[in-house]
Design an enzyme around this catalytic site. Structure first.
Site, PDB file in Angstrom:
ATOM      1  N   GLY A  59      -0.222  11.911   9.234  1.00 31.58           N
ATOM      2  CA  GLY A  59      -0.743  12.352   7.947  1.00 31.58           C
ATOM      3  C   GLY A  59       0.340  12.567   6.908  1.00 31.58           C
ATOM      4  O   GLY A  59       1.376  11.915   6.905  1.00 31.58           O
TER       5      GLY A  59
ATOM      6  N   GLU B 144      -9.693  14.347  18.139  1.00 33.74           N
ATOM      7  CA  GLU B 144      -9.363  15.239  17.018  1.00 33.74           C
ATOM      8  C   GLU B 144     -10.632  15.872  16.438  1.00 33.74           C
ATOM      9  O   GLU B 144     -10.658  17.077  16.151  1.00 33.74           O
ATOM     10  CB  GLU B 144      -8.641  14.422  15.958  1.00 33.74           C
ATOM     11  CG  GLU B 144      -8.241  15.154  14.699  1.00 33.74           C
ATOM     12  CD  GLU B 144      -7.644  14.161  13.703  1.00 33.74           C
ATOM     13  OE1 GLU B 144      -8.311  13.886  12.689  1.00 33.74           O
ATOM     14  OE2 GLU B 144      -6.541  13.649  13.963  1.00 33.74           O
TER      15      GLU B 144
ATOM     16  N   GLY C 206       0.832  -1.200   0.000  1.00 34.28           N
ATOM     17  CA  GLY C 206       0.000   0.000   0.000  1.00 34.28           C
ATOM     18  C   GLY C 206       0.860   1.239   0.000  1.00 34.28           C
ATOM     19  O   GLY C 206       1.429   1.604   1.030  1.00 34.28           O
TER      20      GLY C 206
ATOM     21  N   GLY D 158       1.620   5.498   3.048  1.00 27.76           N
ATOM     22  CA  GLY D 158       2.437   4.305   2.830  1.00 27.76           C
ATOM     23  C   GLY D 158       3.757   4.633   2.157  1.00 27.76           C
ATOM     24  O   GLY D 158       4.824   4.160   2.573  1.00 27.76           O
TER      25      GLY D 158
ATOM     26  N   LYS E 156      -5.679   4.788  19.002  1.00 32.85           N
ATOM     27  CA  LYS E 156      -5.737   5.669  17.830  1.00 32.85           C
ATOM     28  C   LYS E 156      -7.166   6.092  17.527  1.00 32.85           C
ATOM     29  O   LYS E 156      -7.425   7.227  17.106  1.00 32.85           O
ATOM     30  CB  LYS E 156      -5.125   4.951  16.610  1.00 32.85           C
ATOM     31  CG  LYS E 156      -5.189   5.738  15.294  1.00 32.85           C
ATOM     32  CD  LYS E 156      -4.501   7.095  15.392  1.00 32.85           C
ATOM     33  CE  LYS E 156      -4.150   7.683  14.037  1.00 32.85           C
ATOM     34  NZ  LYS E 156      -5.244   7.807  13.084  1.00 32.85           N
TER      35      LYS E 156
ATOM     36  N   ASP F  90       2.331  -2.444  -4.586  1.00 35.83           N
ATOM     37  CA  ASP F  90       1.042  -1.761  -4.720  1.00 35.83           C
ATOM     38  C   ASP F  90       0.433  -2.207  -6.039  1.00 35.83           C
ATOM     39  O   ASP F  90       1.162  -2.467  -7.009  1.00 35.83           O
ATOM     40  CB  ASP F  90       1.226  -0.236  -4.699  1.00 35.83           C
ATOM     41  CG  ASP F  90      -0.091   0.508  -4.506  1.00 35.83           C
ATOM     42  OD1 ASP F  90      -0.322   1.002  -3.388  1.00 35.83           O
ATOM     43  OD2 ASP F  90      -0.881   0.585  -5.458  1.00 35.83           O
TER      44      ASP F  90
ATOM     45  N   HIS G  24      -7.958   8.808  19.860  1.00 34.54           N
ATOM     46  CA  HIS G  24      -7.195   9.972  19.385  1.00 34.54           C
ATOM     47  C   HIS G  24      -7.969  10.700  18.297  1.00 34.54           C
ATOM     48  O   HIS G  24      -8.103  11.931  18.316  1.00 34.54           O
ATOM     49  CB  HIS G  24      -5.839   9.484  18.866  1.00 34.54           C
ATOM     50  CG  HIS G  24      -5.081  10.478  18.031  1.00 34.54           C
ATOM     51  ND1 HIS G  24      -5.366  10.722  16.706  1.00 34.54           N
ATOM     52  CD2 HIS G  24      -4.017  11.271  18.338  1.00 34.54           C
ATOM     53  CE1 HIS G  24      -4.540  11.622  16.233  1.00 34.54           C
ATOM     54  NE2 HIS G  24      -3.708  11.977  17.192  1.00 34.54           N
ATOM     55  N   ASN G  25      -8.485   9.960  17.320  1.00 36.40           N
ATOM     56  CA  ASN G  25      -9.207  10.585  16.224  1.00 36.40           C
ATOM     57  C   ASN G  25     -10.541  11.155  16.670  1.00 36.40           C
ATOM     58  O   ASN G  25     -10.988  12.183  16.160  1.00 36.40           O
ATOM     59  CB  ASN G  25      -9.403   9.590  15.087  1.00 36.40           C
ATOM     60  CG  ASN G  25      -8.136   9.370  14.289  1.00 36.40           C
ATOM     61  OD1 ASN G  25      -7.035   9.573  14.793  1.00 36.40           O
ATOM     62  ND2 ASN G  25      -8.267   8.959  13.042  1.00 36.40           N
TER      63      ASN G  25
END
Length: 343
Positions: free
Chosen positions: A140, A213, A24, A29, A206, A47, A209-210
């Site tokens: 990101g 966010e 990916g 990635g 995570k 990929d 976390h989001n």
């Protein structure tokens, strides 16, 4: 003396260099591969679209034509990092990969998989002698330069064995001072990566976390919407204010209590496009916000702010405000997310 120190540092890097497969090669990635290559690790990449692989080959990556070739190129015990959209794509890749790997090999899911799927997968793969790590990856499109904050779930021994990979991807100490009172605690977290617990723990952390966010972004967006409308004709003339929002964002970046990377991105977006005319205000959600709210319901934990932030995104798809334009600008800033085109 300097040459001697440089030689010792080089030997340490060579001793800790590892080989890893990456499946990916999208925005994150590909940059994960580049960051690993810069740290001296060897990457074998695959990929379905051959173009990103060709670009990475120029940076030193080895391209595999398919999963079988990727596996055969890696030396045992193998480690393969999957960076695909959560759901069917990741599930299919793990299913195919697990049939080609050998006992003792490790599959790492670095995407945004639902944490309960990690628990199931880890059990299924363990029965075949395979290890599984779930790695919540935050950073990101900026991760290549800034590093990635990593939240890892799985067996401690496997996490320890792959420590050079995680250390290379993490931000390192940078300029952030160590929190007072942390003596005797895990020093890895001060470098930007955490072994959160057993399988599922990485993606659970995570996910929350989001969810947070979402709430932080919504608070910033609503605040700027209120300031934008401070000059509304609905207000008495003597109480109207015409505020320069780009300047407000910029001054808040410097010493204020709400200084943050999200505020940095807000200031950048407003400096470039003060009216955010390039955004419609249609705000998507990638799933973690919904899962966070579902977890709160299961645990009977009140989460008013996070729930309201998620619902605000639903509403944005029906009726757009300046707040939604701020949210869209923030999502593009940290993740490269582009608004869907109107049909």
């Amino acid at each position: 003396m300097l040459d001697e120190l440089s030689g010792k540092r080089l030997r340490r890097e060579e001793e800790s260099a590892m080989q890893i497969g990456v499946i990916g090669l999208g925005r994150m990635g590909a940059n994960i591969v580049r960051r690993l290559l810069r740290q001296g690790h060897t990457c074998v990449v695959y990929d379905r679209d051959p173009e990103p692989g060709r670009a990475l080959a120029k940076d030193g990556a080895s391209i595999a034509a398919n999963l079988a070739e990727l596996v055969s190129t890696l030396a045992a015990p193998r480690a393969v990092w999957i960076m695909l959209p959560a759901g069917a794509a990741t599930e299919a890749a793990i299913d195919e990969l697990s049939c080609k790997l050998e006992r003792g090999d490790t599959i790492i899911d670095g995407g945004n998989t639902f944490w309960k799927d990690d628990v199931r997968r880890a059990g299924e793969l363990a029965a075949r002698g395979l290890h599984y790590l779930d790695v919540g990856t935050s950073g990101g499109v900026w991760g290549l330069e800034r590093g990635y904050c990593l939240m890892i779930g799985g067996e401690a021994a496997v996490v320890d064995r792959l420590d050079p990979i995680f250390a290379a991807l993490a931000p390192g100490r940078s300029a952030i001072a160590t929190t007072v009172g942390r003596q005797g605690r895990d020093r890895r977290v001060e470098l930007g990566y955490l072994h959160a617990g057993p399988s599922g723990a990485g993606h659970f952390v995570k996910m929350i976390h989001n969810g947070i966010e979402y709430g932080m972004m919504q608070a910033i967006a609503e605040g700027f919407d209120i300031m934008k409308n401070a000059g509304s004709p609905r207000l008495p003339q003597q109480l109207r204010l015409e505020l320069d929002l780009a300047d407000v964002a910029e001054v808040w970046r410097r010493g204020s209590v709400i200084t943050s990377w999200l505020l940095d991105l807000t200031a950048s977006a407003l400096a470039e496009d003060p009216k955010l005319a390039g955004y419609s205000g249609h705000v998507e959600d990638s799933g973690e916000g919904r899962w966070t709210v579902a977890a709160a319901i299961e645990e009977a934990v009140p989460a008013e702010v996070l729930t309201a932030a998620l619902y605000a995104r639903f509403r944005s798809r029906q009726d757009h405000t300046f707040a939604e334009k701020v949210l869209s600008a923030l999502r593009k800033g940290f993740g490269g997310h582009v608004e869907p085109q109107e049909a």
